[in-house]
Design an enzyme around this catalytic site. Structure first.
Site, PDB file in Angstrom:
ATOM      1  CE  LYS A 153      -1.817   1.688   4.059  1.00  0.00           C
ATOM      2  NZ  LYS A 153      -1.516   3.132   4.185  1.00  0.00           N
ATOM      3  CG  ASN A 154       2.436   2.693   3.582  1.00  0.00           C
ATOM      4  OD1 ASN A 154       1.268   3.057   3.389  1.00  0.00           O
ATOM      5  ND2 ASN A 154       2.915   2.453   4.781  1.00  0.00           N
ATOM      6  NE  ARG A 213      -3.615  13.097   9.214  1.00  0.00           N
ATOM      7  CZ  ARG A 213      -4.830  12.686   9.487  1.00  0.00           C
ATOM      8  NH1 ARG A 213      -5.245  11.527   9.031  1.00  0.00           N
ATOM      9  NH2 ARG A 213      -5.651  13.425  10.199  1.00  0.00           N
ATOM     10  CB  CYS A 252      -4.776  11.437  12.529  1.00  0.00           C
ATOM     11  SG  CYS A 252      -3.251  10.525  12.570  1.00  0.00           S
ATOM     12  NE  ARG A 298       0.427  11.099  10.198  1.00  0.00           N
ATOM     13  CZ  ARG A 298       0.138   9.916   9.660  1.00  0.00           C
ATOM     14  NH1 ARG A 298      -1.058   9.412   9.783  1.00  0.00           N
ATOM     15  NH2 ARG A 298       1.044   9.248   8.986  1.00  0.00           N
ATOM     16  CG  ASP A 328       3.106   1.878   9.495  1.00  0.00           C
ATOM     17  OD1 ASP A 328       2.647   2.703  10.298  1.00  0.00           O
ATOM     18  OD2 ASP A 328       3.179   2.100   8.262  1.00  0.00           O
ATOM     19  NE  ARG A 383      -6.578   4.581   6.078  1.00  0.00           N
ATOM     20  CZ  ARG A 383      -5.577   5.027   6.843  1.00  0.00           C
ATOM     21  NH1 ARG A 383      -5.740   5.157   8.133  1.00  0.00           N
ATOM     22  NH2 ARG A 383      -4.421   5.348   6.322  1.00  0.00           N
TER      23      ARG A 383
HETATM   24  C1  UD1 Z   1       5.283   7.726   8.798  1.00  0.00           C
HETATM   25  C2  UD1 Z   1       6.345   6.650   8.911  1.00  0.00           C
HETATM   26  C3  UD1 Z   1       6.023   5.609   7.883  1.00  0.00           C
HETATM   27  C4  UD1 Z   1       4.613   5.081   8.148  1.00  0.00           C
HETATM   28  C5  UD1 Z   1       3.581   6.217   8.221  1.00  0.00           C
HETATM   29  C6  UD1 Z   1       2.217   5.754   8.713  1.00  0.00           C
HETATM   30  C7  UD1 Z   1       8.688   6.940   9.547  1.00  0.00           C
HETATM   31  C8  UD1 Z   1       9.926   7.728   9.361  1.00  0.00           C
HETATM   32  N1  UD1 Z   1       7.646   7.252   8.737  1.00  0.00           N
HETATM   33  O1  UD1 Z   1       5.316   8.250   7.459  1.00  0.00           O
HETATM   34  O2  UD1 Z   1       6.951   4.529   7.932  1.00  0.00           O
HETATM   35  O3  UD1 Z   1       4.226   4.181   7.151  1.00  0.00           O
HETATM   36  O4  UD1 Z   1       4.033   7.208   9.127  1.00  0.00           O
HETATM   37  O5  UD1 Z   1       2.280   5.279   9.997  1.00  0.00           O
HETATM   38  O6  UD1 Z   1       8.653   6.030  10.359  1.00  0.00           O
HETATM   39  N2  UD1 Z   1       7.635  15.289  10.573  1.00  0.00           N
HETATM   40  C9  UD1 Z   1       7.896  16.611  10.812  1.00  0.00           C
HETATM   41  N3  UD1 Z   1       7.654  17.505   9.807  1.00  0.00           N
HETATM   42  C10 UD1 Z   1       7.181  17.119   8.576  1.00  0.00           C
HETATM   43  C11 UD1 Z   1       6.923  15.767   8.353  1.00  0.00           C
HETATM   44  C12 UD1 Z   1       7.156  14.869   9.379  1.00  0.00           C
HETATM   45  O7  UD1 Z   1       8.332  16.989  11.888  1.00  0.00           O
HETATM   46  O8  UD1 Z   1       6.990  17.976   7.714  1.00  0.00           O
HETATM   47  C13 UD1 Z   1       7.870  14.299  11.647  1.00  0.00           C
HETATM   48  C14 UD1 Z   1       6.575  13.574  12.030  1.00  0.00           C
HETATM   49  O9  UD1 Z   1       5.883  14.254  13.040  1.00  0.00           O
HETATM   50  C15 UD1 Z   1       7.114  12.226  12.490  1.00  0.00           C
HETATM   51  C16 UD1 Z   1       8.361  12.006  11.634  1.00  0.00           C
HETATM   52  O10 UD1 Z   1       8.741  13.296  11.159  1.00  0.00           O
HETATM   53  O11 UD1 Z   1       7.512  12.276  13.829  1.00  0.00           O
HETATM   54  C17 UD1 Z   1       8.167  11.076  10.465  1.00  0.00           C
HETATM   55  O12 UD1 Z   1       7.079  11.547   9.680  1.00  0.00           O
HETATM   56  P1  UD1 Z   1       6.852  11.136   8.155  1.00  0.00           P
HETATM   57  O13 UD1 Z   1       7.823  10.067   7.786  1.00  0.00           O
HETATM   58  O14 UD1 Z   1       6.779  12.332   7.324  1.00  0.00           O
HETATM   59  O15 UD1 Z   1       5.388  10.567   8.241  1.00  0.00           O
HETATM   60  P2  UD1 Z   1       4.684   9.704   7.153  1.00  0.00           P
HETATM   61  O16 UD1 Z   1       5.120  10.070   5.793  1.00  0.00           O
HETATM   62  O17 UD1 Z   1       3.238   9.717   7.504  1.00  0.00           O
END
Ligand code: UD1
Length: 419
Positions: A22-23, A92, A116, A121, A307, A399
């Site tokens: 999925k991801n 998201r 969420c 996020r 995850d 999902r």
């Molecule tokens: C993250 C996970 C991903 C998982 C998904 C859903 C990591 C590194 N990423 O991806 O493996 O599949 O959640 O659970 O494990 N952050 C900031 N600023 C930003 C973007 C992110 O500070 O602009 C921080 C977030 O708060 C978080 C970390 O960076 O603590 C990682 O976030 P990110 O990898 O961007 O989140 P997803 O892409 O949703």
């Protein structure tokens, strides 16, 4: 609303086929918008998140159609740049339209994702990245509006307080393919799903060096064409089935699992006392003897994935002794603890740590899923709990897991979906 009923106590045995990731599919879907002809993507799982992304592409004017496990994306009429709140709030990953719209149309308007169940996020790194490439970003009425008459390559550091960002790397990669000159992303996410996107973009005609490393170098401005592509296997679905085998003290072979993406999960399971072996075309997971408690640090890839945090917690809840799980990615990703405790688990939370005291048995109960991986973890707990567990809010599960109840019941689990 649908529920899943699980009656615990059966050791799982047999073979299960791991589906497409999925991801990995979600970023590839938005990247297909960058091509000047249609893409055909194979091994795409049938999941609600994929349906939602199909709707996002539809809102942007593109056509996306999923038949069997083949997704056709035609970007010919991609001329709109707004991803609305109704879709972003349910998924998201809709934020990936930011990079794609900027690259192709020079403008993007995407609803801010907000928080969420798993925590705040933020998207500051996404915005920092596209601004560095020359986009003007404003935030109004809950939307991010980014505009650039021309994107220009530069060096961008994408490290945040919690390490690299998967989402920001995806967005900046896509935007950088359209930028004039060379972009260097430092501290890029090295998750396999990013490497998959790099491979996909390069196959379309992009020029990106450094695949699989934290330093990606993108030579922008290349013409991108539609291609045929097959998505990698889902490492989180595979990891979830590994724990299903371990928690039920069973013997399951995962066909098609990509072992090299599961190093942290395999290593932790071995430490606990689970036998994990490469087998012909996959991975065999079985129990032999007693399990030991473990400390688990949730870290960016190649560390133990966030995850898989809820699922390993379900397993450790049944292992005698004290285990500690430390979540460093999402500060609030412990909602499943309260539901597991209702099943007899003994888990306490102290800020980002969960202290898990193994109990001799879990007992079935009605429980509420709070997010996608939490719902899988409650099903795993239900597989060993005495009596019936009724998992509610199954829409979270749909999902990210295709036919999970059929796959588990083929392995011998007593599980069914109730309307
Ligand atoms: C993250 C996970 C991903 C998982 C998904 C859903 C990591 C590194 N990423 O991806 O493996 O599949 O959640 O659970 O494990 N952050 C900031 N600023 C930003 C973007 C992110 O500070 O602009 C921080 C977030 O708060 C978080 C970390 O960076 O603590 C990682 O976030 P990110 O990898 O961007 O989140 P997803 O892409 O949703």
């Amino acid at each position: 609303m649908q529920k899943i009923s699980v009656k615990g106590g059966k050791p799982l045995k047999g073979e299960v086929i791991v589906g497409g990731s999925k991801n990995a599919t979600l970023p590839v879907m938005t990247a297909a918008l960058l091509a000047d002809s249609p893409c055909s993507i194979q091994n795409v799982p049938h999941l609600n998140d994929i349906k939602t992304m199909t709707q996002v592409l539809g809102k942007l004017g593109a056509k996306a159609e999923l038949k069997d496990h083949k997704l056709s994306i035609d970007p010919a009429k991609f001329d709109k740049f707004e991803a609305p709140y109704e879709l972003v709030k349910t998924m998201r990953a809709s934020i990936y339209s930011l990079g794609a719209c900027l690259a192709r149309l020079g403008e993007a308007k995407v609803s801010l994702p907000g928080g969420c169940a798993i925590g705040a996020r933020p998207i500051d790194l996404h915005l920092k990245g596209v601004e560095a490439l020359g986009a003007k970003v404003t935030i109004e009425h809950g939307y991010v509006h980014a505009k650039a008459s021309k994107l220009k390559g530069t060096t961008i550091l994408l490290a945040g307080p919690h390490g690299p960002s998967l989402g920001a790397t995806v967005n900046v990669l896509m935007a950088a393919t359209a930028a004039e000159g060379t972009t260097v992303i430092e501290s890029a996410s090295i998750e396999p799903e990013v490497t998959e996107l790099v491979d996909f973009l390069n196959a379309m005609g992009a020029s990106i060096e450094g695949r699989g490393t934290p330093r990606l170098v993108i030579h922008g401005g290349k013409r991108l064409k539609g291609i045929e592509y097959s998505v990698l296997p889902d490492r989180i679905e595979a990891g979830t089935f590994m724990i299903a085998a371990a928690i039920t003290r069973g013997d399951v072979t995962l066909k098609g699992a990509e072992i090299s993406h599961l190093t942290a999960v395999s290593e932790k399971l071995r430490q606990i006392g689970v036998l994990v072996e490469e087998s012909d075309g996959g991975l065999r997971v079985r129990s032999a003897g007693d399990y030991r408690p473990a400390d688990v640090w949730i870290l960016p890839y190649p560390g133990f994935p966030t995850d898989m945090q809820a699922q390993i917690m379900a397993l450790l809840a049944t292992v005698p002794g004290v285990s500690v799980i430390t979540e460093t990615i999402w500060e609030n990703r412990f909602m499943h603890v309260f539901e597991m405790n209702r099943m007899g688990a003994d888990i306490a939370i102290d800020r980002s740590h969960a202290v898990v005291k193994g109990v001799p048995k879990l007992t079935g109960a009605p429980v509420m899923a709070s997010d996608l991986r939490a719902s899988a973890a409650l099903i795993l707990a239900g597989l060993v709990a005495e009596g019936e567990t009724l998992v509610q809010r199954v829409y979270h599960l749909d999902r990210g897991y295709e036919r999970i109840e059929q796959k588990l019941s083929a392995l011998g689990a007593e599980i069914k979906r109730l309307d």
